[in-house]
Design a protein around this motif. Sequence first.
Motif, mmCIF file in Angstrom:
data_model
loop_
_atom_site.group_PDB
_atom_site.id
_atom_site.type_symbol
_atom_site.label_atom_id
_atom_site.label_comp_id
_atom_site.label_asym_id
_atom_site.label_seq_id
_atom_site.Cartn_x
_atom_site.Cartn_y
_atom_site.Cartn_z
ATOM 1 N N THR A 1 2.166 -4.924 -0.413
ATOM 2 C CA THR A 1 3.231 -5.861 0.509
ATOM 3 C C THR A 1 2.391 -6.324 1.662
ATOM 4 O O THR A 1 1.322 -5.824 1.929
ATOM 5 C CB THR A 1 4.486 -5.046 0.948
ATOM 6 N N PHE A 2 2.975 -7.347 2.477
ATOM 7 C CA PHE A 2 2.294 -7.596 3.661
ATOM 8 C C PHE A 2 2.315 -6.406 4.608
ATOM 9 O O PHE A 2 1.242 -6.282 5.407
ATOM 10 C CB PHE A 2 3.041 -8.875 4.278
ATOM 11 N N LEU A 3 3.543 -5.632 4.583
ATOM 12 C CA LEU A 3 3.389 -4.517 5.942
ATOM 13 C C LEU A 3 2.395 -3.553 5.496
ATOM 14 O O LEU A 3 1.816 -2.850 6.328
ATOM 15 C CB LEU A 3 4.858 -4.094 5.724
ATOM 16 N N GLU A 4 2.253 -3.378 3.898
ATOM 17 C CA GLU A 4 1.212 -2.418 3.817
ATOM 18 C C GLU A 4 -0.490 -2.955 4.126
ATOM 19 O O GLU A 4 -1.148 -2.083 4.525
ATOM 20 C CB GLU A 4 1.100 -2.166 2.406
ATOM 21 N N PHE A 5 -0.578 -4.354 3.874
ATOM 22 C CA PHE A 5 -1.706 -4.919 4.293
ATOM 23 C C PHE A 5 -1.863 -4.866 5.738
ATOM 24 O O PHE A 5 -2.845 -4.484 6.453
ATOM 25 C CB PHE A 5 -1.541 -6.462 3.766
ATOM 26 N N LEU A 6 -0.810 -5.052 6.864
ATOM 27 C CA LEU A 6 -0.848 -5.226 8.068
ATOM 28 C C LEU A 6 -1.254 -3.832 8.606
ATOM 29 O O LEU A 6 -1.657 -3.680 9.856
ATOM 30 C CB LEU A 6 0.411 -5.605 8.479
ATOM 31 N N THR A 7 -0.690 -2.689 8.129
ATOM 32 C CA THR A 7 -0.983 -1.319 8.453
ATOM 33 C C THR A 7 -2.434 -1.159 8.610
ATOM 34 O O THR A 7 -2.870 -0.383 9.572
ATOM 35 C CB THR A 7 -0.716 -0.385 7.583
#
Length: 441
Positions: free
Chosen positions: A149-155
């Motif tokens: 997900t984008f949030l996993e990427f952003l982490t």
Amino acid sequence: MFFERNILSQLQVWTARPKPKPLLLKGARQVGKTSLLKWYGQTHYSKTAYFNFDRQPDLKQFFELTKDPLRIIQNLSLVVGFPIEPKNTLIIFDEIQECKEALNSLKYFEENQEPFHVVGAGSLLGVTLGNFASFPVGKVEFLELFPLTFLEFLTQKDPEMSNYLNSIQLVEPIPDYFFNRILESFRLYMISGGMPEPAKELVESADLSRVETLLENINLAYELDFSKHVPSKDIQKISYIWNSIPSQLAKENKKFLYQVVKPGARAREYEDALTWLIQAGLVYKVNRVNKVGIPLSAYQDLAIFKIYFLDLGLLRSKARLAPNAIIHPTALFSEFKGALAENYVLQSLISQFGELPSYWTSNGKAEVDFLIQVQNSIFPVEVKSGENTRSRSLTVYDEENRPELKLRFSMKNLIHQDHLLNIPLFMADRTRDLVDMMLKK
């Protein structure tokens, strides 16, 4: 670098059970199943016993000669060179679809008194299970791993902004400084998509040419799977469908047409090929509804649907869309930009709500991109790739169905007004949380 995945919490719940059932981890090739399970074994167990039935075909004989889990474990212990202990060892059967006997053995592990922790994984498990008559129903648990997900990427890309997005508990505009900083990372995510290897490359090196090569290689690996795992009568048909998807999504209404696959093509000739792609987890099929009711699935028109890719990065690569079109969009890119945004929102909704949405039309007057069902409520979802958010379709839907809440994804800020919740595209992964916030008001 390891991307921390949302599914880890579910794995931890499974591990904590006194005697967990064998677990099957589904997911398309290259979404990170093997690396996730190996990392999880190293961090949550004393030892990890890893077996790959594709690379170690001789292992199959252990499951053909006996159904006794203790004898199987004894043989596998000799292979890895250490005792496989209940509870303390994570047993990973990778590419388990290559060994039907190993799949069948899971029911004997479940019935055995010793609490062995067994996980099976495979890139074509959906295809195998759909054609496996003796599958141990009720004896295993399932989890599915999706692209990042984008949030996993952003982490990994910007941990500070990841923490900020996850901390939002009020529906109110995001300050411009944070909004623009997150948007910069989101544009990068739209280039790499959610496949861990290209995403990792983008975060670590920012080498766009290398990212493009990795995405092309994954698409090529999928196409090679067609010839390796598909009945010969369907290989070319699957390729035709696979290659047509960017063209299908470039159309204004995006409805899947077999004539786009090949002139003169008919549904009955291509249904098996399309089913294979769906079972393999490579595409998503979103059915139309023209009447809204509970349950939503009961009102789907199974003959009319849209087909999306499993990942927007792979879709962009397959469409031969260069990364600079994402960074510096032009008017020529506007139509396909909408397709990428829809594909992204769909991926996010599936990973949160656990099932495919539908889409809605009204006698040719209007079309809403998605409908999602949350308990006994149905919410319309409109996706806009930019800041132009005019939508006659949502107005028509509102007049006909009077939903409690309407959802719109766009590049505008987070705001709620007149039962319309505008969610910035980069916050799609918080949709479930935001909806819950609104329903509690």
